[in-house]
Design a protein around this motif. Sequence first.
Motif, PDB file in Angstrom:
ATOM      1  N   PHE A 129       7.483  31.772  86.331  1.00  0.00           N
ATOM      2  CA  PHE A 129       8.309  32.061  86.189  1.00  0.00           C
ATOM      3  C   PHE A 129       8.028  33.206  87.158  1.00  0.00           C
ATOM      4  CE2 PHE A 129      10.619  36.031  84.767  1.00  0.00           C
ATOM      5  CZ  PHE A 129      11.712  34.956  84.785  1.00  0.00           C
ATOM      6  N   HIS A 130       7.147  34.348  87.321  1.00  0.00           N
ATOM      7  CA  HIS A 130       6.950  35.186  88.631  1.00  0.00           C
ATOM      8  C   HIS A 130       7.168  34.586  89.508  1.00  0.00           C
ATOM      9  CE1 HIS A 130       5.760  39.041  90.259  1.00  0.00           C
ATOM     10  NE2 HIS A 130       5.272  38.501  90.603  1.00  0.00           N
ATOM     11  N   SER A 131       6.143  33.557  90.132  1.00  0.00           N
ATOM     12  CA  SER A 131       6.774  32.892  91.602  1.00  0.00           C
ATOM     13  C   SER A 131       7.797  32.443  91.746  1.00  0.00           C
ATOM     14  CB  SER A 131       6.094  32.250  91.553  1.00  0.00           C
ATOM     15  OG  SER A 131       4.298  32.504  91.781  1.00  0.00           O
ATOM     16  N   PHE A 132       8.573  32.341  90.457  1.00  0.00           N
ATOM     17  CA  PHE A 132      10.179  31.982  91.116  1.00  0.00           C
ATOM     18  C   PHE A 132      11.013  32.902  90.686  1.00  0.00           C
ATOM     19  CE2 PHE A 132      14.569  30.272  88.852  1.00  0.00           C
ATOM     20  CZ  PHE A 132      14.594  29.369  89.653  1.00  0.00           C
ATOM     21  N   ARG A 133      11.092  33.641  89.864  1.00  0.00           N
ATOM     22  CA  ARG A 133      11.777  34.919  90.262  1.00  0.00           C
ATOM     23  C   ARG A 133      11.491  35.547  91.421  1.00  0.00           C
ATOM     24  NH1 ARG A 133      10.066  38.682  85.624  1.00  0.00           N
ATOM     25  NH2 ARG A 133       8.487  39.507  87.120  1.00  0.00           N
ATOM     26  N   THR A 134      10.415  35.784  92.138  1.00  0.00           N
ATOM     27  CA  THR A 134      10.622  36.085  93.415  1.00  0.00           C
ATOM     28  C   THR A 134      10.732  35.246  94.655  1.00  0.00           C
ATOM     29  OG1 THR A 134       8.501  37.196  92.403  1.00  0.00           O
ATOM     30  CG2 THR A 134       8.714  36.792  94.968  1.00  0.00           C
ATOM     31  N   ALA A 135      10.770  34.237  94.454  1.00  0.00           N
ATOM     32  CA  ALA A 135      11.239  33.266  95.213  1.00  0.00           C
ATOM     33  C   ALA A 135      13.231  33.857  95.449  1.00  0.00           C
ATOM     34  CB  ALA A 135      10.867  31.591  95.365  1.00  0.00           C
ATOM     35  N   VAL A 136      13.535  33.647  94.061  1.00  0.00           N
ATOM     36  CA  VAL A 136      15.321  33.480  94.121  1.00  0.00           C
ATOM     37  C   VAL A 136      15.520  35.100  94.500  1.00  0.00           C
ATOM     38  CG1 VAL A 136      16.735  33.472  92.228  1.00  0.00           C
ATOM     39  CG2 VAL A 136      14.798  32.562  91.958  1.00  0.00           C
ATOM     40  N   ARG A 153      13.880  36.926  96.303  1.00  0.00           N
ATOM     41  CA  ARG A 153      14.349  36.609  98.673  1.00  0.00           C
ATOM     42  C   ARG A 153      14.852  35.184  98.865  1.00  0.00           C
ATOM     43  NH1 ARG A 153       8.898  34.621  98.366  1.00  0.00           N
ATOM     44  NH2 ARG A 153      10.515  32.301  98.741  1.00  0.00           N
ATOM     45  N   ASP A 154      15.532  34.097  98.040  1.00  0.00           N
ATOM     46  CA  ASP A 154      15.929  32.951  98.686  1.00  0.00           C
ATOM     47  C   ASP A 154      17.091  32.684  98.032  1.00  0.00           C
ATOM     48  OD1 ASP A 154      14.371  32.702 100.623  1.00  0.00           O
ATOM     49  OD2 ASP A 154      13.196  31.676  99.771  1.00  0.00           O
ATOM     50  N   PHE A 155      18.226  33.427  96.972  1.00  0.00           N
ATOM     51  CA  PHE A 155      19.212  32.953  96.245  1.00  0.00           C
ATOM     52  C   PHE A 155      20.696  32.675  97.478  1.00  0.00           C
ATOM     53  CE2 PHE A 155      19.669  37.709  96.345  1.00  0.00           C
ATOM     54  CZ  PHE A 155      21.162  37.864  96.633  1.00  0.00           C
ATOM     55  N   ALA A 156      20.373  33.053  98.762  1.00  0.00           N
ATOM     56  CA  ALA A 156      21.321  33.280  99.739  1.00  0.00           C
ATOM     57  C   ALA A 156      21.203  32.022  99.915  1.00  0.00           C
ATOM     58  CB  ALA A 156      22.162  34.659 100.171  1.00  0.00           C
ATOM     59  N   ALA A 157      19.910  31.549 100.180  1.00  0.00           N
ATOM     60  CA  ALA A 157      19.738  30.491 101.146  1.00  0.00           C
ATOM     61  C   ALA A 157      19.665  28.775 100.527  1.00  0.00           C
ATOM     62  CB  ALA A 157      18.639  30.630 102.222  1.00  0.00           C
ATOM     63  N   SER A 158      19.839  28.889  99.844  1.00  0.00           N
ATOM     64  CA  SER A 158      19.212  27.572  98.310  1.00  0.00           C
ATOM     65  C   SER A 158      19.428  27.845  97.337  1.00  0.00           C
ATOM     66  CB  SER A 158      17.721  27.649  98.862  1.00  0.00           C
ATOM     67  OG  SER A 158      17.742  26.733  97.935  1.00  0.00           O
ATOM     68  N   HIS A 159      20.743  27.098  96.457  1.00  0.00           N
ATOM     69  CA  HIS A 159      21.318  26.905  95.449  1.00  0.00           C
ATOM     70  C   HIS A 159      21.050  25.884  94.517  1.00  0.00           C
ATOM     71  CE1 HIS A 159      24.462  29.323  97.320  1.00  0.00           C
ATOM     72  NE2 HIS A 159      23.955  29.740  97.433  1.00  0.00           N
ATOM     73  N   HIS A 160      19.297  25.536  94.946  1.00  0.00           N
ATOM     74  CA  HIS A 160      19.065  24.495  93.951  1.00  0.00           C
ATOM     75  C   HIS A 160      17.595  24.453  93.672  1.00  0.00           C
ATOM     76  CE1 HIS A 160      22.421  21.581  95.822  1.00  0.00           C
ATOM     77  NE2 HIS A 160      22.420  21.806  96.995  1.00  0.00           N
ATOM     78  N   VAL A 161      17.300  24.177  92.393  1.00  0.00           N
ATOM     79  CA  VAL A 161      16.161  24.498  92.248  1.00  0.00           C
ATOM     80  C   VAL A 161      15.186  23.539  92.656  1.00  0.00           C
ATOM     81  CG1 VAL A 161      15.231  23.950  89.567  1.00  0.00           C
ATOM     82  CG2 VAL A 161      16.933  25.318  89.603  1.00  0.00           C
ATOM     83  N   SER A 162      15.021  22.382  92.915  1.00  0.00           N
ATOM     84  CA  SER A 162      14.357  21.379  93.469  1.00  0.00           C
ATOM     85  C   SER A 162      14.143  21.980  95.037  1.00  0.00           C
ATOM     86  CB  SER A 162      15.157  20.020  94.068  1.00  0.00           C
ATOM     87  OG  SER A 162      16.456  20.003  93.950  1.00  0.00           O
ATOM     88  N   ASP A 163      14.606  22.679  95.643  1.00  0.00           N
ATOM     89  CA  ASP A 163      13.653  23.355  96.584  1.00  0.00           C
ATOM     90  C   ASP A 163      13.234  24.356  96.524  1.00  0.00           C
ATOM     91  OD1 ASP A 163      16.006  21.812  98.080  1.00  0.00           O
ATOM     92  OD2 ASP A 163      17.192  23.608  98.657  1.00  0.00           O
ATOM     93  N   TYR A 164      14.001  25.181  94.839  1.00  0.00           N
ATOM     94  CA  TYR A 164      12.128  26.562  94.867  1.00  0.00           C
ATOM     95  C   TYR A 164      11.105  25.002  94.296  1.00  0.00           C
ATOM     96  CZ  TYR A 164      16.280  29.596  95.614  1.00  0.00           C
ATOM     97  OH  TYR A 164      17.149  30.163  95.979  1.00  0.00           O
ATOM     98  N   ALA A 165      10.785  24.099  93.158  1.00  0.00           N
ATOM     99  CA  ALA A 165      10.050  23.760  92.914  1.00  0.00           C
ATOM    100  C   ALA A 165       9.340  23.354  94.527  1.00  0.00           C
ATOM    101  CB  ALA A 165      10.508  22.447  91.964  1.00  0.00           C
ATOM    102  N   THR A 166       9.566  22.725  95.294  1.00  0.00           N
ATOM    103  CA  THR A 166       9.064  21.808  96.366  1.00  0.00           C
ATOM    104  C   THR A 166       8.151  22.813  96.878  1.00  0.00           C
ATOM    105  OG1 THR A 166      10.814  20.103  96.467  1.00  0.00           O
ATOM    106  CG2 THR A 166       9.026  20.733  98.270  1.00  0.00           C
ATOM    107  N   ALA A 167       9.297  23.822  97.043  1.00  0.00           N
ATOM    108  CA  ALA A 167       8.525  25.169  97.899  1.00  0.00           C
ATOM    109  C   ALA A 167       7.165  25.867  97.702  1.00  0.00           C
ATOM    110  CB  ALA A 167       9.067  26.356  98.449  1.00  0.00           C
ATOM    111  N   LEU A 168       7.336  26.380  95.774  1.00  0.00           N
ATOM    112  CA  LEU A 168       6.525  26.604  95.321  1.00  0.00           C
ATOM    113  C   LEU A 168       5.349  25.579  94.572  1.00  0.00           C
ATOM    114  CD1 LEU A 168       8.765  29.077  92.651  1.00  0.00           C
ATOM    115  CD2 LEU A 168       7.396  29.305  95.114  1.00  0.00           C
ATOM    116  N   GLY A 169       5.547  24.096  94.839  1.00  0.00           N
ATOM    117  CA  GLY A 169       4.348  23.509  94.172  1.00  0.00           C
ATOM    118  C   GLY A 169       4.625  22.885  93.528  1.00  0.00           C
ATOM    119  N   TYR A 170       5.736  22.774  92.520  1.00  0.00           N
ATOM    120  CA  TYR A 170       5.827  22.932  90.860  1.00  0.00           C
ATOM    121  C   TYR A 170       7.045  21.844  91.021  1.00  0.00           C
ATOM    122  CZ  TYR A 170       3.216  26.851  90.032  1.00  0.00           C
ATOM    123  OH  TYR A 170       2.822  28.454  90.061  1.00  0.00           O
ATOM    124  N   SER A 171       6.444  21.119  89.999  1.00  0.00           N
ATOM    125  CA  SER A 171       8.067  20.056  89.256  1.00  0.00           C
ATOM    126  C   SER A 171       9.621  21.025  88.824  1.00  0.00           C
ATOM    127  CB  SER A 171       7.623  19.179  88.629  1.00  0.00           C
ATOM    128  OG  SER A 171       7.728  19.622  86.566  1.00  0.00           O
TER     129      SER A 171
END
Length: 290
Positions: free
Chosen positions: A184-191, A193-211
Motif C-alpha cells: 500500500f505504501h508503494s501504491f500510495r506514493t505512486a498515486v 506522483r502519477d495520478f494526473a498521468a495514469s487513471h488505471h490501477v493496472s498501470d500502477y500494478a505493472t509499474a510496481l510489479g504487483y498484480s
Amino acid sequence: MGKNRQLSVADVAYRPSLSAPLGMDVLGFAELSTRGSRRGLDLAAPLRPDFHHLIHVRHGPVRHTVDFQDFTLDSGSWLWVRAGQVHQYVPRDHPSARGTIVIWQPGFVPAEPLRHDSPMLPTGRHARSTSLALRHLVHEYGDLAAIPLDAHIEALRHLLSVLLLRLAHACPPPAAPGPVSDVFHSFRTAVERDFAASHHVSDYATALGYSARTLTRAVQSATGSSAKQYLDARILLEARRLLVHTDATSAEISRRLGFPDPSDFTKFFRTRDGATPLRFREAARGRAPG
C-alpha cells in the motif's frame, strides 16, 4: 478573465531559517507571520507546502482550513498538515495565539505513523507525555552547538519520531481498517506522483510489479476502499482544489489532470461528486448556481 490565468494556490518550497538543521525547523505563530511576510506569502490564501506541518496550540483558539475542512484548534490541540495538502491560516487569530509549529521535509524521519486528518487533543498522561516529547525536541533544536551537527540532526530525527509515536498512541485514528503494508505504501506514493498521468490501477500494478488484485487487497486492508476508489478519490481531490482555488476552466483542469477530453472529466466529476464541476465551484465559493 484573460487567457493567461494565474493559479491562486501558492506552492511553497521548504526554506528553513539559516540556523535550522537540515530538513527540520521549529517556529511559533509570530515567526510564522514574519516568514510569510518576508517571502511574500499570504497566510490566509491557499498554500500548498512541500513539507509537513505539526501544529501545537498552547493558547487558542486557532482556526485552520485543510482541503475544504474547517478546524478550530483549541488550547492543547495538535494538527498534522501533510506535505502537498492545501491549507489556509486565519492570520487574525495569531496575535493572541501561542503555540509551536514543527516543519520537516518528507523523509526526514524514517516513518510517519501519524495519519490523523483532524485535530488531536491528548488527555491525562498522554497530554503530559506528548508535551514532554515536544519540549525535548524544542530543547535539542535550540542546542545546536552542543554536539557535532551530524549528531544534532540525528538526535532531532529520533526526537521527532518519538513525538509522532506519542501522538499516534495518544490519539489512535478512529476505525482504522488495518495495517499499512509495504504494498500500500508503494501504491500510495505512486498515486501521489502519477495520478494526473495514469487513471488505471493496472498501470500502477505493472509499474510496481504487483498484480491488480494484490494492490486492491492491500488498499482494502489499509483504507477500506478498493484501489480504483482510492485512485479516483485522489484525482477528485485535486480537481476540487483546482476548481475552488483557481480560475482555470473545466477544460484546462481536464488537461492538467490527464483526461483526453473535457467531457470525460465532467462525467468523472459528476459521477463521483454528484454535481458538475461548474456547480461545485459555484457552491464552494458561496454562489448559488443559476
